[in-house]
Design a protein around this motif. Structure first.
Motif, mmCIF file in Angstrom:
data_model
loop_
_atom_site.group_PDB
_atom_site.id
_atom_site.type_symbol
_atom_site.label_atom_id
_atom_site.label_comp_id
_atom_site.label_asym_id
_atom_site.label_seq_id
_atom_site.Cartn_x
_atom_site.Cartn_y
_atom_site.Cartn_z
ATOM 1 N N PRO A 1 -44.981 7.935 15.374
ATOM 2 C CA PRO A 1 -44.360 8.177 14.072
ATOM 3 C C PRO A 1 -43.684 9.540 13.931
ATOM 4 C CG PRO A 1 -46.725 8.434 13.902
ATOM 5 C CD PRO A 1 -46.447 7.979 15.310
ATOM 6 N N GLN A 2 -42.674 9.753 14.745
ATOM 7 C CA GLN A 2 -41.878 10.972 14.638
ATOM 8 C C GLN A 2 -40.600 10.647 13.867
ATOM 9 O OE1 GLN A 2 -42.124 13.701 18.153
ATOM 10 N NE2 GLN A 2 -42.608 11.764 19.186
ATOM 11 N N PRO A 3 -40.085 11.588 13.083
ATOM 12 C CA PRO A 3 -38.951 11.307 12.193
ATOM 13 C C PRO A 3 -37.717 10.732 12.893
ATOM 14 C CG PRO A 3 -39.928 13.423 11.644
ATOM 15 C CD PRO A 3 -40.604 12.948 12.899
ATOM 16 N N PHE A 4 -37.429 11.160 14.125
ATOM 17 C CA PHE A 4 -36.224 10.676 14.813
ATOM 18 C C PHE A 4 -36.366 9.233 15.294
ATOM 19 C CE2 PHE A 4 -38.474 13.873 17.361
ATOM 20 C CZ PHE A 4 -39.044 13.070 18.347
ATOM 21 N N HIS A 5 -37.578 8.668 15.184
ATOM 22 C CA HIS A 5 -37.781 7.255 15.488
ATOM 23 C C HIS A 5 -37.898 6.413 14.219
ATOM 24 C CE1 HIS A 5 -38.341 8.350 19.608
ATOM 25 N NE2 HIS A 5 -39.582 8.761 19.495
ATOM 26 N N LEU A 6 -38.018 7.066 13.079
ATOM 27 C CA LEU A 6 -38.329 6.365 11.832
ATOM 28 C C LEU A 6 -37.204 6.327 10.815
ATOM 29 C CD1 LEU A 6 -41.892 7.821 11.290
ATOM 30 C CD2 LEU A 6 -41.329 5.448 11.843
ATOM 31 N N ASP A 7 -36.347 7.336 10.834
ATOM 32 C CA ASP A 7 -35.398 7.509 9.736
ATOM 33 C C ASP A 7 -34.057 8.006 10.272
ATOM 34 O OD1 ASP A 7 -34.721 8.051 6.815
ATOM 35 O OD2 ASP A 7 -34.564 10.071 7.682
ATOM 36 N N GLU A 8 -32.988 7.276 9.962
ATOM 37 C CA GLU A 8 -31.653 7.625 10.463
ATOM 38 C C GLU A 8 -31.233 9.034 10.046
ATOM 39 O OE1 GLU A 8 -28.275 7.726 12.459
ATOM 40 O OE2 GLU A 8 -29.501 5.920 12.568
ATOM 41 N N ARG A 9 -31.495 9.397 8.811
ATOM 42 C CA ARG A 9 -31.079 10.730 8.332
ATOM 43 C C ARG A 9 -31.792 11.847 9.100
ATOM 44 N NH1 ARG A 9 -31.505 12.993 2.176
ATOM 45 N NH2 ARG A 9 -30.849 15.102 2.686
ATOM 46 N N SER A 10 -33.098 11.715 9.248
ATOM 47 C CA SER A 10 -33.846 12.698 10.033
ATOM 48 C C SER A 10 -33.393 12.696 11.488
ATOM 49 C CB SER A 10 -35.346 12.404 9.976
ATOM 50 O OG SER A 10 -35.834 12.534 8.673
ATOM 51 N N ALA A 11 -33.126 11.516 12.001
ATOM 52 C CA ALA A 11 -32.709 11.387 13.398
ATOM 53 C C ALA A 11 -31.365 12.073 13.650
ATOM 54 C CB ALA A 11 -32.636 9.917 13.787
ATOM 55 N N ARG A 12 -30.447 11.996 12.695
ATOM 56 C CA ARG A 12 -29.146 12.656 12.853
ATOM 57 C C ARG A 12 -29.296 14.166 12.991
ATOM 58 N NH1 ARG A 12 -27.281 8.892 9.008
ATOM 59 N NH2 ARG A 12 -27.403 10.446 7.371
ATOM 60 N N ALA A 13 -30.327 14.728 12.365
ATOM 61 C CA ALA A 13 -30.565 16.175 12.429
ATOM 62 C C ALA A 13 -31.364 16.580 13.677
ATOM 63 C CB ALA A 13 -31.302 16.622 11.167
ATOM 64 N N SER A 14 -31.780 15.616 14.483
ATOM 65 C CA SER A 14 -32.599 15.898 15.668
ATOM 66 C C SER A 14 -31.723 16.041 16.916
ATOM 67 C CB SER A 14 -33.600 14.759 15.888
ATOM 68 O OG SER A 14 -32.950 13.624 16.438
ATOM 69 N N ILE A 15 -32.355 16.309 18.039
ATOM 70 C CA ILE A 15 -31.621 16.393 19.311
ATOM 71 C C ILE A 15 -30.990 15.066 19.688
ATOM 72 C CG2 ILE A 15 -33.052 18.282 20.190
ATOM 73 C CD1 ILE A 15 -34.366 16.206 22.070
ATOM 74 N N PHE A 16 -31.471 13.964 19.092
ATOM 75 C CA PHE A 16 -30.932 12.638 19.412
ATOM 76 C C PHE A 16 -29.640 12.329 18.665
ATOM 77 C CE2 PHE A 16 -35.513 12.145 20.319
ATOM 78 C CZ PHE A 16 -35.408 11.840 21.659
ATOM 79 N N ARG A 17 -29.381 13.020 17.569
ATOM 80 C CA ARG A 17 -28.169 12.822 16.761
ATOM 81 C C ARG A 17 -28.022 11.385 16.277
ATOM 82 N NH1 ARG A 17 -28.441 17.607 15.912
ATOM 83 N NH2 ARG A 17 -27.409 19.139 17.178
ATOM 84 N N GLY A 18 -29.155 10.721 16.084
ATOM 85 C CA GLY A 18 -29.173 9.350 15.589
ATOM 86 C C GLY A 18 -30.493 8.703 15.933
ATOM 87 N N LEU A 19 -30.761 7.580 15.292
ATOM 88 C CA LEU A 19 -32.020 6.881 15.496
ATOM 89 C C LEU A 19 -32.184 6.497 16.963
ATOM 90 C CD1 LEU A 19 -34.392 5.938 13.701
ATOM 91 C CD2 LEU A 19 -33.286 3.701 13.628
ATOM 92 N N ALA A 20 -33.345 6.790 17.509
ATOM 93 C CA ALA A 20 -33.644 6.494 18.915
ATOM 94 C C ALA A 20 -34.996 5.808 19.001
ATOM 95 C CB ALA A 20 -33.667 7.779 19.731
ATOM 96 N N ALA A 21 -35.081 4.809 19.849
ATOM 97 C CA ALA A 21 -36.360 4.139 20.084
ATOM 98 C C ALA A 21 -37.294 5.092 20.809
ATOM 99 C CB ALA A 21 -36.148 2.879 20.921
ATOM 100 N N SER A 22 -38.570 4.970 20.530
ATOM 101 C CA SER A 22 -39.582 5.710 21.281
ATOM 102 C C SER A 22 -39.484 5.330 22.758
ATOM 103 C CB SER A 22 -40.961 5.345 20.741
ATOM 104 O OG SER A 22 -41.977 5.805 21.608
#
Length: 152
Positions: A37-58
């Motif tokens: 349950p990390q934000p970049f796997h759960l929420d598109e908005r949070s994921a965009r702000a992460s190193i992934f720059r978008g939702l990424a599967a675990s």
């Protein structure tokens, strides 16, 4: 379905996957909510702000999908796909919602067991690709495989 015994396997043999699995956003977030349950796997908005720059599967979701694809592939070791350990596991690029994954396995090493003559170990590299043939996961695993006959 032809079962492959230790005697049937040799380094360099390749086994393509026979199916593909499409990664749905709802499955990405459901898996993450339960197991990673990390934000970049759960929420598109949070994921965009992460190193992934978008939702990424675990990566663990990718590993689970890979296992399913491996079971459905042409690689059918006698006794099943029984893991004795993983030497290497890598996720060189993220898996995104909408990706379609497939696998290919290559036998790296085959060796009879000294302590259990009815089986041996097979080292296998399994590569998971997305729909653009980009590598999203590699693993090198050691599998227990039955022998057709016990040595005398």
């Amino acid at each position: 379905m032809t079962l492959l015994y230790l005697e049937d396997l040799e380094p360099g043999q390749r086994f393509p996957g026979t199916t593909r699995i499409r990664i749905e956003e709802s499955r990405v977030t459901a898996f993450a909510a339960e197991f990673d349950p990390q934000p970049f796997h759960l929420d598109e908005r949070s994921a965009r702000a992460s190193i992934f720059r978008g939702l990424a599967a675990s990566g663990w979701h990718t590993a689970a999908v890979t296992m399913r694809l491996l079971v459905d592939s042409e690689f059918k070791p006698a006794g099943g796909i029984v893991g004795a350990g993983v030497d290497e596991l890598r996720w060189p690029r993220p898996v995104r919602p909408g990706d379609e994954l497939r696998v290919e396995s290559e036998v790296l090493e085959v060796r009879p067991s000294k302590s259990r003559p009815e089986q041996g170990l097979v080292k296998v590299c399994t590569t998971t690709f997305n729909q653009d043939d980009e590598v999203v996961q590699t693993s090198v695993s050691n599998l227990v495989v039955l022998r057709r006959t016990k040595p005398a």
